[in-house]
Design an enzyme around this catalytic site. Sequence first.
Site, short mmCIF file in Angstrom:
data_model
loop_
_atom_site.label_atom_id
_atom_site.label_comp_id
_atom_site.label_asym_id
_atom_site.label_seq_id
_atom_site.Cartn_x
_atom_site.Cartn_y
_atom_site.Cartn_z
N CYS A 1 46.89 36.09 28.34
CA CYS A 1 47.38 36.27 29.71
C CYS A 1 48.89 36.16 29.84
CB CYS A 1 46.71 35.26 30.65
SG CYS A 1 44.93 35.42 30.73
N HIS B 1 44.53 39.86 38.62
CA HIS B 1 45.11 39.37 37.37
C HIS B 1 44.84 40.39 36.25
CE1 HIS B 1 46.14 37.01 33.99
NE2 HIS B 1 45.06 36.27 33.88
#
Length: 363
Positions: A83, A318
């Site tokens: 991420c 996201h």
Amino acid sequence: MNRAVIVKAKRTPVGKVNGLLKNFGPHELAAPIIKNIADGLDENINDVILGNVVGPGGNIARLSALEAGLPLTVPGLTLDRQCSAGLESIRMASFLIQGGAGICYIAGGTESASTSPYPSRARFSPDRIGDPDMGLAAEYVAEKYKVSRESQDKYARMSYERSWNAHQQEIFTEEIVPISEYQVDEELLKLRKMDALLKRAKPVFKKGGTVTAANSCGIHDGAAAVLVMEEEAARKHGLTPILRFADSEVSGVHPYYPGIAPVPAIKAILKRNDLTIEDIDLIEINEAFSSKIAACANELSIPYEKLNVNGGALTIGHPYGASGAIMITRLFYEVQRRKSAKYALAAIGSGGGIGVAVLFEAV
């Protein structure tokens, strides 16, 4: 030492998995961003560095650069730090400029969960240590750092209100390069009834837990990138530096608690630069889960007034490898709206227990 500055920043609208952007591969999302940022500087770009997590593999940065029409001489580098990949790409470009390797880089990330060929996530950690899914790891963070369901829901509600208000005020408009006819984040096309959603949401990852679909981010598609240049070169090209790279840190924690990984990274940066949280005007920490934000804010004594001031991933989404670059894009424009801002900081906790934090000075 050469100084690295950010002079341009753009992102796509963010789409839900299998939603509005479902037919666009990661290179097709990244290419319009690259083309926009490179305008007038094509021959000066040393490299394109993009984070990507869920494939399809190959050198997506090179493919995206070619798709964008950049000169064949611009190579392309794709990296994966889960991420935090998009944030790491900006960090790497800044270090390359500091070290004299080049003067002009496009850095960011791109992700198309909708077109990913991988049926499941990659392994984060060996079994002898433990390899929890991110949702379960968010529960572990909530338990260890005593983050209640109430505080998670309270933050999720506040974050949504901030995102919706920013959308209503068209704050996001200047960040976005349209993809086809799409120019608004898909999650913001319709007002949610957050109180009702939060109230009825059940724990998703653990029986009796506190992490729900309403206080967690979803799965999304999107891309973002910034133009990182050596400061004097930027000025010679008539470009205005907005953020100056000041410092960065990467930390490792137990893979059970990736959400807390930004804390040691941020602490190290503050100590090395003789700063405190009070000295930082704007802070972005990726909103994968409310439990993570609440835990990091508590551990670092971050007031919510300076944290994710326009909301974040809990609302708009996201897109893994792009999220770090979306955060920097957010800071790029918010610093210009807040003329008194001096320092801005961005951080992400990633699968496997890795935290990346980057400190910028407002120019």
